[in-house]
Design a protein around this motif. Sequence first.
Motif, short mmCIF file in Angstrom:
data_model
loop_
_atom_site.label_atom_id
_atom_site.label_comp_id
_atom_site.label_asym_id
_atom_site.label_seq_id
_atom_site.Cartn_x
_atom_site.Cartn_y
_atom_site.Cartn_z
N THR A 26 -4.32 12.49 0.43
CA THR A 26 -3.29 12.56 -0.59
C THR A 26 -2.89 11.21 -1.15
O THR A 26 -2.38 11.15 -2.27
N SER A 27 -3.10 10.15 -0.40
CA SER A 27 -2.65 8.82 -0.83
C SER A 27 -3.52 7.75 -0.18
O SER A 27 -3.71 7.77 1.03
N PRO A 28 -4.01 6.81 -0.98
CA PRO A 28 -4.89 5.79 -0.41
C PRO A 28 -4.19 4.77 0.49
O PRO A 28 -4.83 4.13 1.30
N SER A 29 -2.87 4.65 0.35
CA SER A 29 -2.18 3.65 1.17
C SER A 29 -0.95 4.24 1.83
O SER A 29 -0.33 5.17 1.33
N GLN A 30 -0.60 3.66 2.97
CA GLN A 30 0.61 4.07 3.66
C GLN A 30 1.84 3.80 2.80
O GLN A 30 2.77 4.60 2.77
N THR A 31 1.83 2.69 2.09
CA THR A 31 2.96 2.32 1.23
C THR A 31 3.18 3.35 0.15
O THR A 31 4.32 3.80 -0.08
N ASP A 32 2.11 3.75 -0.54
CA ASP A 32 2.24 4.75 -1.60
C ASP A 32 2.74 6.08 -1.05
O ASP A 32 3.60 6.74 -1.64
N PHE A 33 2.19 6.49 0.08
CA PHE A 33 2.60 7.75 0.71
C PHE A 33 4.08 7.69 1.09
O PHE A 33 4.84 8.63 0.84
N ALA A 34 4.49 6.57 1.69
CA ALA A 34 5.88 6.42 2.12
C ALA A 34 6.83 6.47 0.93
O ALA A 34 7.87 7.13 0.98
N LYS A 35 6.48 5.79 -0.16
CA LYS A 35 7.33 5.81 -1.35
C LYS A 35 7.43 7.22 -1.93
O LYS A 35 8.51 7.67 -2.28
N LYS A 36 6.30 7.90 -2.00
CA LYS A 36 6.26 9.25 -2.56
C LYS A 36 7.16 10.21 -1.77
O LYS A 36 7.79 11.09 -2.34
N HIS A 37 7.22 10.02 -0.46
CA HIS A 37 7.95 10.95 0.40
C HIS A 37 9.27 10.37 0.92
O HIS A 37 9.90 10.96 1.80
N ASP A 38 9.65 9.22 0.37
CA ASP A 38 10.93 8.59 0.69
C ASP A 38 11.14 8.39 2.19
O ASP A 38 12.15 8.79 2.77
N ILE A 39 10.13 7.80 2.82
CA ILE A 39 10.24 7.42 4.22
C ILE A 39 9.76 5.98 4.36
O ILE A 39 9.14 5.42 3.44
N ASP A 40 10.01 5.38 5.49
CA ASP A 40 9.62 4.01 5.73
C ASP A 40 8.12 3.92 6.02
O ASP A 40 7.58 4.73 6.78
N ARG A 41 7.46 2.94 5.46
CA ARG A 41 6.03 2.75 5.69
C ARG A 41 5.73 2.53 7.16
O ARG A 41 4.71 2.98 7.69
N GLN A 42 6.63 1.88 7.86
CA GLN A 42 6.42 1.63 9.29
C GLN A 42 6.39 2.94 10.09
O GLN A 42 5.74 3.01 11.12
N THR A 43 7.09 3.95 9.59
CA THR A 43 7.05 5.25 10.25
C THR A 43 5.64 5.82 10.17
O THR A 43 5.10 6.30 11.17
N ILE A 44 5.05 5.76 8.98
CA ILE A 44 3.67 6.23 8.81
C ILE A 44 2.73 5.42 9.70
O ILE A 44 1.86 5.98 10.37
N ASN A 45 2.92 4.13 9.72
CA ASN A 45 2.08 3.26 10.54
C ASN A 45 2.17 3.66 12.01
O ASN A 45 1.16 3.74 12.70
N ARG A 46 3.38 3.96 12.49
CA ARG A 46 3.57 4.35 13.89
C ARG A 46 2.90 5.70 14.16
O ARG A 46 2.25 5.90 15.18
N TRP A 47 3.06 6.64 13.21
CA TRP A 47 2.43 7.95 13.38
C TRP A 47 0.92 7.85 13.48
O TRP A 47 0.28 8.61 14.18
N GLU A 48 0.34 6.91 12.73
CA GLU A 48 -1.12 6.76 12.71
C GLU A 48 -1.65 5.84 13.79
O GLU A 48 -2.85 5.71 13.97
N SER A 49 -0.77 5.22 14.53
CA SER A 49 -1.18 4.27 15.56
C SER A 49 -1.71 4.98 16.80
O SER A 49 -1.08 5.90 17.32
#
Length: 85
Positions: A26-49
Amino acid sequence: MAELTKEDIVLQKKIAERIKFLRLKTSPSQTDFAKKHDIDRQTINRWESTNDKRGVTIYSIQKFCKMLDITLKDFFDDERFKDDA
């Protein structure tokens, strides 16, 4: 907090890989995904870690699923979660 078992670590890695795979669809970057869904990019990073000792809760997985408009069943209905037996 108890140490993770080998099985816990394997499951944690599978979940992180699945989150990343679905996010990349759905999104090439964690930053774009985070902005689209109004969450912190670090949250996505932690989920994918795969190295995060805390892992991801079922509540976080459910939140992620809602962002993608999929069910928990859809999330776990993947070859990586099938038993090897």
